[in-house]
Design an enzyme around this catalytic site. Structure first.
Site, short mmCIF file in Angstrom:
data_model
loop_
_atom_site.label_atom_id
_atom_site.label_comp_id
_atom_site.label_asym_id
_atom_site.label_seq_id
_atom_site.Cartn_x
_atom_site.Cartn_y
_atom_site.Cartn_z
N SER A 148 0.86 -1.20 0.00
CA SER A 148 0.00 0.00 0.00
C SER A 148 0.89 1.24 0.00
CB SER A 148 -0.88 0.02 1.26
OG SER A 148 -1.51 1.28 1.41
N TYR A 161 -1.64 -0.95 10.64
CA TYR A 161 -1.81 -1.39 9.24
C TYR A 161 -0.66 -0.85 8.38
CZ TYR A 161 -3.73 -1.33 4.46
OH TYR A 161 -3.90 -1.47 3.10
N1 LIG Z 1 -8.83 -0.48 -1.24
C1 LIG Z 1 -7.82 0.34 -1.04
O1 LIG Z 1 -7.97 1.59 -1.03
C2 LIG Z 1 -6.45 -0.21 -0.82
C3 LIG Z 1 -5.38 0.70 -0.79
C4 LIG Z 1 -4.09 0.21 -0.61
C5 LIG Z 1 -3.88 -1.15 -0.46
N2 LIG Z 1 -4.94 -2.00 -0.49
C6 LIG Z 1 -4.63 -3.43 -0.33
O2 LIG Z 1 -5.25 -4.16 -1.38
C7 LIG Z 1 -5.50 -5.50 -0.94
C8 LIG Z 1 -6.92 -5.89 -1.28
O3 LIG Z 1 -7.80 -5.00 -0.65
P1 LIG Z 1 -9.27 -4.68 -1.22
O4 LIG Z 1 -9.43 -3.22 -1.09
O5 LIG Z 1 -9.49 -5.35 -2.51
O6 LIG Z 1 -10.16 -5.37 -0.08
P2 LIG Z 1 -11.59 -6.10 -0.10
O7 LIG Z 1 -12.41 -5.65 -1.26
O8 LIG Z 1 -12.15 -5.92 1.27
O9 LIG Z 1 -11.20 -7.63 -0.32
C9 LIG Z 1 -10.45 -8.31 0.63
C10 LIG Z 1 -10.30 -9.76 0.21
O10 LIG Z 1 -9.45 -10.42 1.14
C11 LIG Z 1 -10.15 -11.55 1.69
N3 LIG Z 1 -9.65 -11.72 3.06
C12 LIG Z 1 -9.77 -10.86 4.10
N4 LIG Z 1 -9.14 -11.36 5.18
C13 LIG Z 1 -8.58 -12.55 4.81
C14 LIG Z 1 -7.79 -13.54 5.46
N5 LIG Z 1 -7.45 -13.41 6.75
N6 LIG Z 1 -7.40 -14.62 4.76
C15 LIG Z 1 -7.74 -14.76 3.46
N7 LIG Z 1 -8.50 -13.87 2.79
C16 LIG Z 1 -8.90 -12.78 3.45
C17 LIG Z 1 -11.62 -11.22 1.53
O11 LIG Z 1 -12.46 -12.36 1.43
P3 LIG Z 1 -13.01 -13.22 2.69
O12 LIG Z 1 -13.80 -12.27 3.54
O13 LIG Z 1 -13.83 -14.30 2.06
O14 LIG Z 1 -11.82 -13.77 3.37
C18 LIG Z 1 -11.60 -10.51 0.18
O15 LIG Z 1 -11.54 -11.46 -0.87
C19 LIG Z 1 -5.12 -5.51 0.55
O16 LIG Z 1 -3.82 -6.01 0.68
C20 LIG Z 1 -5.15 -4.04 0.94
O17 LIG Z 1 -4.31 -3.77 2.03
C21 LIG Z 1 -6.20 -1.58 -0.67
#
Ligand SMILES: NC(=O)c1ccc[n+]([C@@H]2O[C@H](COP(=O)([O-])OP(=O)(O)OC[C@H]3O[C@@H](n4cnc5c(N)ncnc54)[C@H](OP(=O)(O)O)[C@@H]3O)[C@@H](O)[C@H]2O)c1
Length: 255
Positions: A148, A161
């Site tokens: 991130s 985080y």
């Molecule tokens: N969105 C942003 O603005 C942003 C910015 C910077 C970085 N990121 C990074 O991008 C990545 C994806 O985030 P996203 O925004 O796409 O989130 P999201 O839409 O909430 O999706 C999260 C995914 O991770 C799974 N998950 C959560 N906890 C888990 C665990 N303990 N073990 C296995 N699977 C797990 C969830 O499914 P289940 O609930 O079925 O497990 C879901 O498939 C993360 O690494 C996040 O830190 C996001």
């Protein structure tokens, strides 16, 4: 003139964690579109199966596997299942992460600290170790860590985080240095604000979103699909001499 094959993933086996929605789902769909067999993984198998089914319905190859990356035995079981079903793993995308605490760093409680570290550091680390051993047996592979922008510039009220995401950037360099000899490359994607469930507290709240957008030259959050192209580049032959890199995809936020 022939089109480039540099982005082709035909015959590759790819595991994407957190692929049931958001950024992970967008990555899974693009890797499948490029010819990989994608293993769609998260904690909830039904949600993963739905994504896998829709990839197959669109003509791609995919299957679903449940794995909670905060549970050590689930990590080893997942890589063992991949070994016995596919005999190899070419691509690991460490994408699933957690951010259970939003508040001042002085009020961080032990359980939020522990959960964040267990999933975001220990989960990424041992997923890379177990996948790396399987890749080493087969002559190499590519690991992509979704970190991130907060790993470089901490997000306010997102202390632990942000600390784990900084660790992921360093972890990327460690695996890049020590695993190049096994033909394994390791790189990181640093997303900026992306419109997913994860970021909904920010994106759906105008009083938080407005000041956040003022720090983004492109003045909008990313769509999850806008993260996937950089991942494709970093796991394909197009980046065959790139390892240990961290690419921010942030609408210019860190410029
Ligand atoms: N969105 C942003 O603005 C942003 C910015 C910077 C970085 N990121 C990074 O991008 C990545 C994806 O985030 P996203 O925004 O796409 O989130 P999201 O839409 O909430 O999706 C999260 C995914 O991770 C799974 N998950 C959560 N906890 C888990 C665990 N303990 N073990 C296995 N699977 C797990 C969830 O499914 P289940 O609930 O079925 O497990 C879901 O498939 C993360 O690494 C996040 O830190 C996001």
């Amino acid at each position: 003139m022939q089109k480039t094959q540099l982005f082709d993933l035909d015959g590759k086996i790819a595991l994407v964690t957190g692929a049931s929605r958001g950024i992970g789902e967008a990555i899974a769909r693009l890797l499948a579109q490029q010819g990989a067999h994608v293993i769609v993984s998260s904690r909830k198998i039904d949600d993963c199966q739905q994504v896998a089914d829709s990839i197959v319905a669109a003509g791609g190859q995919a299957s679903a596997m449940a794995c909670h990356i905060g549970e050590m035995e689930q990590i080893t079981a997942t890589i063992e299942a991949i070994r016995s079903q596919f005999g190899k793993l070419d691509i690991l995308v460490n994408n699933a992460a957690t951010n259970p605490y939003f508040g001042n760093v002085l009020d961080t409680d032990l359980s939020a600290f522990q959960k964040t570290v267990d999933v975001n550091i220990r989960g990424y680390f041992f997923m890379s170790v177990e996948a790396g051993k399987l890749m080493r047996e087969n002559g190499g592979g590519a690991i992509l860590n979704v970190a991130s922008v907060n790993g470089l510039v901490p997000g306010l009220m997102q202390g632990i985080y942000s600390i784990t995401k900084a660790a992921v950037i360093n972890m990327t360099k460690v695996f890049a240095k020590e695993c190049a000899q096994f033909g394994i490359r390791c790189n990181a994607l640093l997303p900026g604000l992306t419109d997913t469930k994860f970021a909904s507290a920010l994106v759906k709240n105008d009083s938080i979103l407005k000041p956040a957008l003022q720090r983004i030259p492109m003045a909008r959050p990313a769509d999850p699909t806008e993260m996937a192209g950089t991942v494709l580049y970093l796991v394909s032959d197009a980046s065959s001499y790139t390892t240990g890199a961290a690419i921010n995809v942030d609408g210019g936020m860190l410029s």
